[in-house]
Design an enzyme around this catalytic site. Structure first.
Site, mmCIF file in Angstrom:
data_model
loop_
_atom_site.group_PDB
_atom_site.id
_atom_site.type_symbol
_atom_site.label_atom_id
_atom_site.label_comp_id
_atom_site.label_asym_id
_atom_site.label_seq_id
_atom_site.Cartn_x
_atom_site.Cartn_y
_atom_site.Cartn_z
ATOM 1 N N ASP A 97 -79.911 -34.220 8.212
ATOM 2 C CA ASP A 97 -78.865 -34.671 7.929
ATOM 3 C C ASP A 97 -78.940 -36.064 9.473
ATOM 4 O OD1 ASP A 97 -77.840 -33.804 10.525
ATOM 5 O OD2 ASP A 97 -76.521 -32.495 9.328
ATOM 6 N N ASP A 306 -76.005 -28.250 0.765
ATOM 7 C CA ASP A 306 -76.266 -27.689 1.837
ATOM 8 C C ASP A 306 -74.717 -27.262 2.539
ATOM 9 O OD1 ASP A 306 -75.553 -29.200 4.647
ATOM 10 O OD2 ASP A 306 -76.051 -30.678 2.983
ATOM 11 N N CYS A 344 -76.598 -6.959 -5.822
ATOM 12 C CA CYS A 344 -77.563 -7.690 -5.214
ATOM 13 C C CYS A 344 -78.989 -7.319 -4.939
ATOM 14 C CB CYS A 344 -76.785 -8.196 -3.923
ATOM 15 S SG CYS A 344 -77.707 -9.455 -2.777
ATOM 16 N N CYS A 346 -81.001 -8.379 -2.448
ATOM 17 C CA CYS A 346 -81.547 -8.721 -1.376
ATOM 18 C C CYS A 346 -81.661 -7.353 -0.407
ATOM 19 C CB CYS A 346 -80.449 -9.535 -0.418
ATOM 20 S SG CYS A 346 -78.895 -8.465 0.304
ATOM 21 N N CYS A 349 -78.873 -5.123 0.967
ATOM 22 C CA CYS A 349 -78.115 -4.297 -0.176
ATOM 23 C C CYS A 349 -79.138 -3.138 -0.623
ATOM 24 C CB CYS A 349 -77.724 -5.186 -1.218
ATOM 25 S SG CYS A 349 -76.450 -6.322 -0.549
ATOM 26 N N HIS A 375 -77.696 -11.125 3.220
ATOM 27 C CA HIS A 375 -77.080 -11.048 2.028
ATOM 28 C C HIS A 375 -76.247 -12.279 1.506
ATOM 29 C CE1 HIS A 375 -74.412 -9.468 -1.159
ATOM 30 N NE2 HIS A 375 -73.414 -10.127 -0.400
#
Length: 413
Positions: A97, A306, A344, A346, A349, A375
């Site tokens: 940005d 974002d 989940c 991930c 998890c 997560h």
């Protein structure tokens, strides 16, 4: 990809009767399948995570902040290292940005987030005239005082583009002024024109930097649409940016939608803007990550997003679950030996329990931030991936009803 070739955006599937679509953005460091959520690595790092971990979460790109990297370590150092991706060991596409957000967050009001409800926004929180501001806006640019050591700096469109070229991101943003919901309409009118003039200067400086830096791949430049909650100003800003060309007749490669947005008006504002901007260009939504906002923005034509929220709230014990956000430091999780989220995929998890994460938070261990950020980032990345699949597969409305029905359902505790 030849140095001066603009990065193509291809539209694949569209939502009937709406502006939502799927597509691909080609960059020198890989393809981004859209819609896509872009994790924020403000200082060339997604806080608490290895870049390799971010990649394992399915992130297609990361976004860094030009202002912060200019102050530390210096954009010249990143340039010398070979660009942002090489500096931080991130192999994929990158965004930066422009530093425009700091015009608001440091110059106007001392808040890291923008109020999304006008009735909750207090003038003293947002445009604090009586305080020692760290940034001052004029028609040519912005004078900054470093939040690190108080040193004085000057940002103009030309300076911002030079810094972003040195950082070397695949996608950059024109320097803009970010206004708030409590600014007067007269100020918003002035600011839209100021941002348009800065956008023209950004395009011209982008052209100069591109011509001078033939040793680097082409970097895309996105114009940023402001105009707050006003339909005429948003449409005027979008039309104005779409008409701009550099001195070499190059338009913007895409567009960002910025500024403070009333949450209940989010979809309407995104639609206003995207009805005016060229359909064949990618649109990036700055600072959005809540599930309802993602569905709303996507169906109205936003392609990438974002937001710092998934990592920021993780450091404060807040965890995204299919049934809503919860604080894992609450006493009820002390003896809860279930996975954080059974649905989940991930790493957190699959290997850790709610009780363990609760213990880490109560013990103020750094690992709490790492496991929770893994997560939360995966939750949002995966949700946007599912939305993309639903557009391609023709079941967007069903997915939205299911996800939002569970996430925002009333619950105890």
């Amino acid at each position: 990809m030849p140095h001066n070739q603009q990065q193509p955006f291809d539209v694949h599937a569209t939502l009937d009767g709406r502006l939502g679509r799927t597509g691909t953005i080609q960059t020198p460091h890989g393809t981004i399948e859209t819609p896509a959520f872009i994790p924020v690595g403000t200082k060339a790092t997604v806080k608490a995570l290895l870049p390799e971990t971010v990649q394992s979460l399915g992130a297609q790109a990361v976004l860094a902040n030009a202002y912060h990297l200019y102050l530390q370590p210096g954009s010249d150092i990143i340039d010398e290292a070979g660009g942002l991706g090489r500096f931080m060991n991130w192999p994929g596409p990158t965004f930066t940005d422009s530093g425009g957000f700091q015009v608001l967050s440091m110059g106007s009001g001392f808040r890291k987030i923008l109020a999304m409800e006008l009735d909750k926004a207090r003038p003293e929180d947002i445009r604090a005239h009586q305080r020692d501001r760290l940034a001052h806006v004029d028609d040519d640019g912005v004078n900054f005082k470093s939040h690190i050591n108080g040193s004085k700096h000057r940002f103009t469109p030309e300076v911002s583009l030079r810094i972003q070229h040195e950082i070397g991101a695949d996608i950059m943003f024109a320097f803009d002024e970010l206004t708030t919901l409590v600014d007067t309409r007269d100020y918003q009118v002035e600011s839209v024109e100021r941002t348009r003039l800065w956008a023209q200067r950004s395009l011209d400086e982008h052209e100069r930097q591109t011509e001078a830096r033939t040793h680097r791949p082409y970097q895309s430049l996105f114009g940023v649409v402001q105009g707050a909650q006003y339909e005429d100003l948003r449409r005027e800003a979008a039309r104005g940016l779409a008409k701009l060309r550099s001195y070499a007749d190059r338009p913007f490669d895409g567009y960002g939608i910025g500024g403070a947005l009333e949450k209940h008006n989010l979809g309407t504002i995104v639609r206003w803007v995207n009805e005016e901007l060229p359909f064949e260009t990618p649109k990036h939504m700055l600072g959005i990550s809540e599930p309802d906002d993602l569905f709303t923005a996507i169906e109205n034509g936003a392609d990438t997003f974002d937001c710092v929220s998934p990592s920021r709230v993780a450091r404060n014990a807040a965890i995204y679950l299919p049934t809503g956000r919860v604080n894992m430091d609450k006493a009820r999780f002390k003896r809860d030996f279930n996975p954080i989220d059974e649905t989940c995929d991930c790493y957190t998890c699959g290997h850790y329990t709610r009780a363990y994460l609760h213990h880490l938070y109560k013990s103020k261990e750094f690992l709490a931030s790492t496991l929770a950020t893994i997560h939360n980032e995966r939750f949002i990345i995966r949700l946007v991936d599912q939305i993309r699949d639903s557009i391609n597969g023709g079941y967007f409305a069903d997915l939205r009803a299911d996800v939002l029905g569970r996430y925002y359902a009333p619950r105890e505790g």
